[in-house]
Scaffold this active site. Structure first.
Site, PDB file in Angstrom:
ATOM      1  N   SER A  78      61.641  42.195  38.747  1.00  0.00           N
ATOM      2  CA  SER A  78      61.373  40.953  38.270  1.00  0.00           C
ATOM      3  C   SER A  78      59.750  41.046  38.062  1.00  0.00           C
ATOM      4  O   SER A  78      59.465  39.954  37.321  1.00  0.00           O
ATOM      5  CB  SER A  78      61.431  40.033  39.571  1.00  0.00           C
ATOM      6  OG  SER A  78      60.539  40.406  40.723  1.00  0.00           O
ATOM      7  N   LYS A 156      55.174  38.057  43.541  1.00  0.00           N
ATOM      8  CA  LYS A 156      55.335  37.159  42.384  1.00  0.00           C
ATOM      9  C   LYS A 156      53.860  36.974  41.876  1.00  0.00           C
ATOM     10  O   LYS A 156      52.934  37.461  42.700  1.00  0.00           O
ATOM     11  CB  LYS A 156      55.906  35.928  42.342  1.00  0.00           C
ATOM     12  CG  LYS A 156      57.512  35.934  42.879  1.00  0.00           C
ATOM     13  CD  LYS A 156      58.307  36.791  41.944  1.00  0.00           C
ATOM     14  CE  LYS A 156      59.829  36.682  42.371  1.00  0.00           C
ATOM     15  NZ  LYS A 156      60.808  37.573  41.591  1.00  0.00           N
TER      16      LYS A 156
END
Length: 303
Positions: A78, A156
């Site tokens: 990701s 993230k």
């Protein structure tokens, strides 16, 4: 099986400290006097000896992991191309304040995340409707809004700060009404023997340099990947995620923009879930037969 290593370290530290401390307070003198009287060499019982030996070791590891730096391994794609599957990273645990191990309550405030920071945090759960109210659930499908949220660490990039207005429409990202610009670098180049690379190659992924502006006007220039053929991500705002970032919360997104389960799906990341700021790749393991140790990534500073 999920477990909290910090909680295990804290539990072991308390256990070893209690065993060693209680023995020294209540049992040590009588035991030593009895052995001296018998002319025997003094030795601690095995449990006490283990506790005495391991307590300082476990305590030092707990303090380093809780207040200095903690290692993490990247399990998914990701954050590609910034962070690759198999990267081992270090996370600065005092960048945003000191927190109690296991409980994660902040007791010393040393700052807040900036737009563009790569952060590690405890996954807050998926947003689900429950009788007209939004609740956090561990069930992505929301069939069970009250499913326990798994204890997982995610990573993230911070896109939106508290009070920011964020809009996301496909590849277009706007922060406070201003488009975030990006320059195309070229096609993604990877190892087709690795499944994560194979997906990106088959989907025609491209690499871009994104210019994310901070409050002081400086830019965080970092790479992202786009592959619209793979997935169309949720837009912001949507029925569960408003455009304005709530107080005490941050909007976060993965750099692999079409293959990241992030704030576009589960909303903002609460400040209390922060674990720290990622700052260094100290090891990168691509797997046997697919690259082994990637020495070129070792020592890379994370931007």
């Amino acid at each position: 099986m999920e477990f909290d290593f910090s909680a295990i370290l804290l539990g072991l530290t308390v256990l070893f400290g209690v065993v060693w401390g209680l023995d020294r307070l209540f049992l040590y003198k009588k035991r030593k006097a009895r052995l001296d009287a018998a002319g025997d060499e003094y030795r601690d019982p095995v449990p006490v000896d283990w506790a005495r030996s391991l307590f300082p070791v476990v305590l030092v590891v707990l303090l380093l992991r809780s207040f200095v730096a903690e290692p993490f391994r990247i399990p998914s794609g990701s954050m590609m191309p910034t962070l690759d599957v198999g990267d081992f990273i270090l996370v600065n645990k005092f960048a945003y304040g000191l927190r109690l191990p296991a409980f994660n309550n902040k007791f010393v405030d040393l700052g807040e995340p900036k737009r563009g920071d790569v952060v590690v945090f405890r996954f807050p759960g998926y947003l689900c409707q429950d009788g007209g109210a939004l609740v956090r659930s561990g069930d992505m499908s929301c069939n069970d809004p009250h499913a326990p949220v798994p204890s997982q660490n995610w990573i993230k990039r911070v896109i939106g700060l508290p009070g920011d207005s964020i809009e996301v429409h496909g590849a277009e990202l706007l922060v406070n009404g201003q488009p975030v610009t990006a320059d195309e670098v070229g096609p993604y180049l990877g190892n087709p023997q690795r499944s994560v690379d194979q997906i990106m190659l088959n989907m025609g992924a491209t690499v871009w340099t994104e210019h994310l502006l901070r409050k002081d006007g400086s830019a965080v220039n970092h790479t992202i990947a786009r592959m619209p053929a793979y997935n169309v991500p949720n837009s912001i705002p949507n029925d569960r995620v408003p455009s304005k970032v709530p107080a005490g919360c941050y909007l976060v997104m993965g750099d692999n923009r079409n293959d990241s389960l992030d704030s576009r799906w589960w909303g903002c990341m609460p400040e209390q879930n922060l674990a720290g700021k990622a700052f260094l790749i100290w090891m990168s393991w691509k797997g046997l037969g697919t690259g082994g140790v990637d020495f070129s990534r070792i020592g890379t500073v994370i931007h």
